[in-house]
Write a protein that holds these residues in place. Structure first.
Motif, short mmCIF file in Angstrom:
data_model
loop_
_atom_site.label_atom_id
_atom_site.label_comp_id
_atom_site.label_asym_id
_atom_site.label_seq_id
_atom_site.Cartn_x
_atom_site.Cartn_y
_atom_site.Cartn_z
N LEU A 197 0.82 -1.23 0.05
CA LEU A 197 0.20 0.07 -0.06
C LEU A 197 0.71 1.31 -0.13
CD1 LEU A 197 -2.79 -1.20 2.66
CD2 LEU A 197 -2.97 -1.18 0.05
N ALA A 198 2.32 1.22 -0.09
CA ALA A 198 2.91 2.41 0.09
C ALA A 198 2.82 3.14 -1.19
CB ALA A 198 4.55 1.77 -0.29
N PRO A 199 2.52 3.16 -2.44
CA PRO A 199 2.34 4.17 -3.44
C PRO A 199 1.29 5.01 -2.80
CG PRO A 199 2.73 1.90 -4.34
CD PRO A 199 2.65 1.76 -2.84
N GLN A 200 0.19 4.35 -2.38
CA GLN A 200 -1.09 5.11 -1.79
C GLN A 200 -0.74 6.22 -0.59
OE1 GLN A 200 -4.84 3.13 -1.74
NE2 GLN A 200 -3.75 1.49 -2.47
N MET A 201 -0.13 5.43 0.00
CA MET A 201 0.40 6.35 1.36
C MET A 201 1.25 7.30 1.08
SD MET A 201 0.10 6.70 4.79
CE MET A 201 -0.69 4.95 5.38
N ARG A 202 2.47 6.92 0.35
CA ARG A 202 3.33 8.16 -0.10
C ARG A 202 2.65 9.46 -0.77
NH1 ARG A 202 6.99 3.75 -1.46
NH2 ARG A 202 6.22 3.70 -3.55
N TYR A 203 1.48 9.18 -1.47
CA TYR A 203 0.89 9.97 -2.04
C TYR A 203 0.10 11.10 -1.30
CZ TYR A 203 -2.57 12.80 -4.27
OH TYR A 203 -3.25 13.97 -4.75
N LEU A 204 -0.65 10.38 -0.32
CA LEU A 204 -1.48 11.00 0.76
C LEU A 204 -0.48 11.81 1.65
CD1 LEU A 204 -3.82 7.82 1.64
CD2 LEU A 204 -4.35 10.28 0.29
N MET A 205 0.74 11.35 2.05
CA MET A 205 1.52 11.78 2.93
C MET A 205 2.31 13.19 2.23
SD MET A 205 1.15 10.56 5.85
CE MET A 205 -0.73 10.17 5.13
N THR A 207 0.83 15.15 0.24
CA THR A 207 0.04 16.54 0.34
C THR A 207 0.11 17.38 1.36
OG1 THR A 207 -1.63 15.08 1.32
CG2 THR A 207 -1.70 14.94 -1.03
N GLY A 208 0.94 16.72 2.80
CA GLY A 208 1.18 17.62 3.79
C GLY A 208 -0.25 17.96 4.32
N ARG A 209 -1.34 17.10 4.14
CA ARG A 209 -2.65 17.17 4.90
C ARG A 209 -2.89 16.56 6.24
NH1 ARG A 209 -5.94 15.99 -0.40
NH2 ARG A 209 -5.34 17.82 -1.77
N TYR A 210 -1.71 15.36 6.40
CA TYR A 210 -2.09 14.47 7.51
C TYR A 210 -0.58 14.46 8.46
CZ TYR A 210 -5.27 13.30 3.77
OH TYR A 210 -6.31 13.77 2.81
N PRO A 211 -0.32 15.68 8.85
CA PRO A 211 0.90 15.36 9.72
C PRO A 211 1.13 14.47 10.89
CG PRO A 211 -0.07 17.47 10.19
CD PRO A 211 -0.86 16.83 9.02
#
Length: 247
Positions: A197-205, A207-211
């Protein structure tokens, strides 16, 4: 397809409940079809093939009887589920000599989680079916009486028990769903799952929206320790009950 009538239906008298019929003294030979045999066979099918595999036709095949024979004992899926839940819940027991409400509730919670993990099909059962069986009622009675001993009103006692029950079932259902998701994809560990699931997680992180979530992902040491996570969450629930009710 017509369903065989149960005792009392033709006369207009209310038919005996499933549990009343189960507790009656046996009058037929032990080799005949009984509610106990039906429950045991249904649990075996569900454990081996999943809850969706438990149908009247599949059950009849396993028992070596005609489908109509099973309908003479159970009204349908709800009766069958109730028999299954009651059978697997019989081993739930209070700690030896337990009197403290927290000890009783903790034992109930831990044992219920273990039971659901051992029988994943329980996660799909309606709550009403899970609770309204003799074995489950005995468990509920222990929890309610342990809380009622503190002089609490009936509504508060039931609400506290349901809070614990909701936490246990929600936690176990999430754990079971994750385990089944991993099995379906062939992932054998938390690390494999996170890598996939790393590709999804890397993109989401990125964005800087979920520190805060990112901080968890980078520093958490118990990501795969479900037992610890469950115990911690349970303590939070019990602490809240104790604070709210002053016990």
């Amino acid at each position: 397809m017509a369903v065989a009538k149960k005792e009392g239906e033709e006369s207009g008298v209310e038919a005996p409940s499933l549990w009343e019929r189960m507790e009656r003294p046996a009058t037929a030979p032990r080799t005949s079809l009984t509610l106990e045999r039906i429950a045991a066979a249904a649990v075996e099918i569900a454990d081996e093939e999943g809850g969706a595999a438990v149908t009247m036709r599949r059950l009849a095949t396993k028992l070596g009887v005609a489908p109509m024979a099973a309908y003479r004992h159970v009204n349908g899926k709800d009766d069958l589920w109730a028999l299954m839940i009651d059978r697997v819940s019989r081993d739930l027991a209070a700690p030896e000599g337990a009197t403290d409400w927290r000890e009783v509730m903790r034992s109930y919670a831990v044992q219920t989680r273990e039971l659901m993990l051992a029988h994943p099909w329980m996660a799909a059962m309606p709550t009403a079916v899970i609770m309204l069986t003799p074995s489950r009622m005995e468990v509920a009675e222990r929890g309610l009486s342990a809380l009622a001993a503190h002089g609490l009103d009936a509504d508060s006692v039931m609400a506290a028990l349901r809070a614990v029950t909701s936490f246990v079932h929600g936690s176990a259902q999430t754990e079971i769903a994750l385990r089944e998701y991993q099995e379906r994809h062939g992932w054998t560990s938390g690390d494999e799952t996170r890598q996939a699931l790393a590709p999804q997680m890397r993109y989401l992180m990125s964005t800087g929206r979920y520190p805060t979530f990112e901080q968890y992902a980078l520093s958490a040491a118990r990501k795969d320790d479900r037992a610890w996570e469950f115990a911690f969450g349970l303590d939070c629930v019990l602490d809240g009950i104790a604070q709210r009710l002053g016990i």
